[in-house]
Design a protein around this motif. Sequence first.
Motif, PDB file in Angstrom:
ATOM      1  N   ALA A 191     -30.459 -49.380 -22.961  1.00  0.00           N
ATOM      2  CA  ALA A 191     -30.624 -47.963 -23.287  1.00  0.00           C
ATOM      3  C   ALA A 191     -31.541 -47.799 -24.489  1.00  0.00           C
ATOM      4  CB  ALA A 191     -29.264 -47.335 -23.590  1.00  0.00           C
ATOM      5  N   ASP A 192     -32.595 -47.003 -24.335  1.00  0.00           N
ATOM      6  CA  ASP A 192     -33.469 -46.740 -25.477  1.00  0.00           C
ATOM      7  C   ASP A 192     -32.822 -45.718 -26.406  1.00  0.00           C
ATOM      8  OD1 ASP A 192     -35.060 -43.925 -25.082  1.00  0.00           O
ATOM      9  OD2 ASP A 192     -34.540 -44.821 -23.160  1.00  0.00           O
ATOM     10  N   ALA A 214     -28.579 -39.584 -28.151  1.00  0.00           N
ATOM     11  CA  ALA A 214     -28.558 -38.167 -28.536  1.00  0.00           C
ATOM     12  C   ALA A 214     -28.116 -37.285 -27.381  1.00  0.00           C
ATOM     13  CB  ALA A 214     -29.940 -37.742 -29.022  1.00  0.00           C
ATOM     14  N   ARG A 215     -27.744 -37.895 -26.235  1.00  0.00           N
ATOM     15  CA  ARG A 215     -27.428 -37.120 -25.036  1.00  0.00           C
ATOM     16  C   ARG A 215     -26.056 -37.496 -24.480  1.00  0.00           C
ATOM     17  NH1 ARG A 215     -32.905 -39.056 -22.070  1.00  0.00           N
ATOM     18  NH2 ARG A 215     -34.436 -38.089 -23.480  1.00  0.00           N
ATOM     19  N   THR A 216     -25.430 -36.520 -23.855  1.00  0.00           N
ATOM     20  CA  THR A 216     -24.260 -36.765 -23.017  1.00  0.00           C
ATOM     21  C   THR A 216     -24.511 -36.031 -21.711  1.00  0.00           C
ATOM     22  OG1 THR A 216     -22.752 -36.971 -24.892  1.00  0.00           O
ATOM     23  CG2 THR A 216     -21.776 -36.511 -22.736  1.00  0.00           C
ATOM     24  N   THR A 219     -23.896 -60.773 -13.621  1.00  0.00           N
ATOM     25  CA  THR A 219     -24.259 -59.729 -14.585  1.00  0.00           C
ATOM     26  C   THR A 219     -24.673 -58.452 -13.867  1.00  0.00           C
ATOM     27  OG1 THR A 219     -25.063 -61.391 -16.163  1.00  0.00           O
ATOM     28  CG2 THR A 219     -25.796 -59.121 -16.510  1.00  0.00           C
ATOM     29  N   ALA A 220     -24.188 -57.324 -14.379  1.00  0.00           N
ATOM     30  CA  ALA A 220     -24.685 -56.012 -13.970  1.00  0.00           C
ATOM     31  C   ALA A 220     -25.503 -55.456 -15.120  1.00  0.00           C
ATOM     32  CB  ALA A 220     -23.535 -55.067 -13.643  1.00  0.00           C
ATOM     33  N   VAL A 221     -26.747 -55.096 -14.844  1.00  0.00           N
ATOM     34  CA  VAL A 221     -27.602 -54.462 -15.847  1.00  0.00           C
ATOM     35  C   VAL A 221     -27.641 -52.974 -15.546  1.00  0.00           C
ATOM     36  CG1 VAL A 221     -29.895 -54.323 -16.872  1.00  0.00           C
ATOM     37  CG2 VAL A 221     -29.001 -56.541 -16.112  1.00  0.00           C
ATOM     38  N   LEU A 222     -27.093 -52.175 -16.448  1.00  0.00           N
ATOM     39  CA  LEU A 222     -27.025 -50.733 -16.255  1.00  0.00           C
ATOM     40  C   LEU A 222     -28.053 -50.022 -17.114  1.00  0.00           C
ATOM     41  CD1 LEU A 222     -23.275 -49.613 -16.270  1.00  0.00           C
ATOM     42  CD2 LEU A 222     -24.697 -50.289 -14.336  1.00  0.00           C
ATOM     43  N   SER A 223     -28.615 -48.942 -16.579  1.00  0.00           N
ATOM     44  CA  SER A 223     -29.330 -47.958 -17.383  1.00  0.00           C
ATOM     45  C   SER A 223     -28.428 -46.728 -17.443  1.00  0.00           C
ATOM     46  CB  SER A 223     -30.688 -47.629 -16.763  1.00  0.00           C
ATOM     47  OG  SER A 223     -30.522 -47.094 -15.465  1.00  0.00           O
ATOM     48  N   CYS A 224     -28.799 -45.743 -18.228  1.00  0.00           N
ATOM     49  CA  CYS A 224     -27.936 -44.574 -18.346  1.00  0.00           C
ATOM     50  C   CYS A 224     -28.754 -43.362 -18.766  1.00  0.00           C
ATOM     51  CB  CYS A 224     -26.807 -44.822 -19.347  1.00  0.00           C
ATOM     52  SG  CYS A 224     -27.370 -45.002 -21.055  1.00  0.00           S
ATOM     53  N   CYS A 225     -28.106 -42.199 -18.697  1.00  0.00           N
ATOM     54  CA  CYS A 225     -28.728 -40.966 -19.185  1.00  0.00           C
ATOM     55  C   CYS A 225     -28.210 -40.609 -20.567  1.00  0.00           C
ATOM     56  CB  CYS A 225     -28.441 -39.817 -18.218  1.00  0.00           C
ATOM     57  SG  CYS A 225     -29.012 -40.154 -16.532  1.00  0.00           S
ATOM     58  N   GLY A 226     -27.010 -41.070 -20.884  1.00  0.00           N
ATOM     59  CA  GLY A 226     -26.428 -40.844 -22.203  1.00  0.00           C
ATOM     60  C   GLY A 226     -25.425 -41.934 -22.514  1.00  0.00           C
ATOM     61  N   GLU A 274     -17.865 -42.082 -28.190  1.00  0.00           N
ATOM     62  CA  GLU A 274     -16.896 -41.033 -27.864  1.00  0.00           C
ATOM     63  C   GLU A 274     -16.873 -40.708 -26.376  1.00  0.00           C
ATOM     64  OE1 GLU A 274     -15.906 -36.352 -28.978  1.00  0.00           O
ATOM     65  OE2 GLU A 274     -17.665 -37.353 -29.849  1.00  0.00           O
ATOM     66  N   HIS A 275     -18.050 -40.514 -25.785  1.00  0.00           N
ATOM     67  CA  HIS A 275     -18.118 -40.038 -24.395  1.00  0.00           C
ATOM     68  C   HIS A 275     -18.412 -41.136 -23.380  1.00  0.00           C
ATOM     69  CE1 HIS A 275     -17.826 -35.957 -25.809  1.00  0.00           C
ATOM     70  NE2 HIS A 275     -18.845 -36.148 -26.630  1.00  0.00           N
ATOM     71  N   GLY A 276     -18.713 -42.337 -23.841  1.00  0.00           N
ATOM     72  CA  GLY A 276     -18.970 -43.446 -22.936  1.00  0.00           C
ATOM     73  C   GLY A 276     -20.361 -43.390 -22.329  1.00  0.00           C
ATOM     74  N   VAL A 277     -20.495 -44.030 -21.169  1.00  0.00           N
ATOM     75  CA  VAL A 277     -21.761 -44.065 -20.438  1.00  0.00           C
ATOM     76  C   VAL A 277     -21.772 -42.895 -19.465  1.00  0.00           C
ATOM     77  CG1 VAL A 277     -23.265 -45.444 -18.949  1.00  0.00           C
ATOM     78  CG2 VAL A 277     -21.762 -46.585 -20.606  1.00  0.00           C
ATOM     79  N   THR A 278     -22.840 -42.095 -19.483  1.00  0.00           N
ATOM     80  CA  THR A 278     -22.905 -40.923 -18.620  1.00  0.00           C
ATOM     81  C   THR A 278     -24.222 -40.873 -17.851  1.00  0.00           C
ATOM     82  OG1 THR A 278     -23.721 -39.551 -20.458  1.00  0.00           O
ATOM     83  CG2 THR A 278     -21.353 -39.531 -20.049  1.00  0.00           C
TER      84      THR A 278
END
Length: 252
Positions: A206-207, A212-214, A167-174, A178-182
């Motif tokens: 992701a919280d 609301a962000r990309t 398993t890979a556990v990812l966090s993200c900024c957006g 439509e725009h995917g994980v950014t």
Amino acid sequence: MDLSERHALIIDRLRSAERVDVAELARAIGTSEVTIRRDLEQLAEQGVLRRVRGGAVSLLSRGEGPPFVFREVDNVEAKRRIGAAVAGLIQDGEAVVVDGGTTGLEVARALAGRRVTVMPLSMQAAGALANAAPTRIIQAGGEVRPGELAVTGPLAEAGLRALRFDTAVLSCCGASAEHGVTAYDPADASLKSVAISSAARTILAADAAKFARTAMAVVAPLTRVDVLVTDTAAPPEALEAIAALGIEVHRV
């Protein structure tokens, strides 16, 4: 308004105006100019801004997110619930790569003491897992980003490519259908992409604020994610669009 709330408001003002005035901030926040000057000095020490006569100017680029120290105290309870829920989806014996960031740190804290093998992608997460037998830690190499203490770069990517994880556990900024994980940082986005390719399953933690962000750098389309774990404040329409892609969605 407490310290973290004042700092967050100052950063928001800097993003929109690029310069803030001490007297204006004091009126907006409802505190003394002495307190605002002290806040600005603290933010200057952390590289967020540069002090000028009567105020400060921003040192954050438009492609940069808020510093770790502020994100760490933002939406804390939701991130803890997400961390616990993600840990609950991981079986004993798994090999797991855990991303950096504040939500990744909560996942690491929830996994500490479990019979799993973890490669943390930040010094923060490594510290949370240290001395938590029987948890086994494989330390990632690479360049350590100041403040964030996350690893990036060719050495970190080579370490991931040399291994295979359950398993890979990812966090993200957006995140969006439509725009995917950014992510804000291109090097961070590249490492996240390698983590996805090195794992049989990807969980995105992701919280609600992330929908609301990309951010500037694309990590991957959301179709590369198997499971999304978020909190109950996440917008239903965004989650419906994500679920329509065949992604398993958990709200906690």
